[in-house]
Design a protein around this motif. Sequence first.
Motif: not given
Length: 232
Positions: A47, A50, A57
Motif C-alpha cells: 500500500r 502504491a 495496490p
Amino acid sequence: MRHNESVDLSPRRGRPPKGEARLSRETIVDAALQLIDDDGIDALSMRSVARQLSSDPKSLYNHVGGIDDLLDAVAERLLGSITAPELTGDLRTDLRAIAFAFRAGTLNHRAAAPLILTRQLTSMASLAPVNTALAAMHCAGFSTDDAVHLMRATLAALVGTLLREVNAVPTFGIANTEAIAKRESDLAGSELSAVVEVAPQLARFDADAEFRYTVEFLIDGVIARRPSTVTD
C-alpha cells in the motif's frame, strides 16, 4: 446513422488509473527503495509503495509477487550495484578490495542494508560477489572445498560486522559522546575485571576502524590456510 456504418459494440477500456500506465518492476523497486531510504524497512508495504506511485495496490501484483518478492528485488538491486574489483592475483589485495566493495555497496542505502545482509537470495546478482571471492581463492591455489568454506566464513564475519555497523546502538560500542561517557561509567562499575580494564575502548565504536581490523584479521586467517605449495 447510415445503415452501412458498422457499430463497435466491444467494451471500451477506460484510461488506467493515474500512475498505473507507467508501472513496471523497475519503477516499483525504485519507489520501494526510496521509501526505505526515507522511512525505514518497517514502513514498506504494498500500500505504501502504491501511494508513492499514485496507483492501486492491486496493480503492483502484475509486476511483483508480493512484499517478500519486492524485498528480494530491492536487495538484488543493491547487490547488482556492487562493482566487483578486478583481481590482481595478490590474495591480500584482492580480498581487501572485495570486502570494501561489498561494504560500500551495502551502505550506499544504509536503511536497506539489512536486506542484503539477511535475506537468502539466489539470483545472479546475489552470486556476483561470491563469484569474485571464489575466483580469488581459486587463483591463490585453494581447493574447491577450502575455497567454499573460507568464502562462507569470511562472508559471515563481514555480514556480522556490517549488521553491527548499521545498528543504531551497537551492543559493545557507540559513537555518541554523551552515551560513550555513560557506557564507560557503567562498564567500569560492572565488577567484571576484564571488562573494567578495557572499559574506555569497549565504550567506543569506530565503524571504519572496526571494519578494517575485521578485514585484516580475516585475510590473515585465509592466508594462514593457503596451501604451502603456493608461493607469492
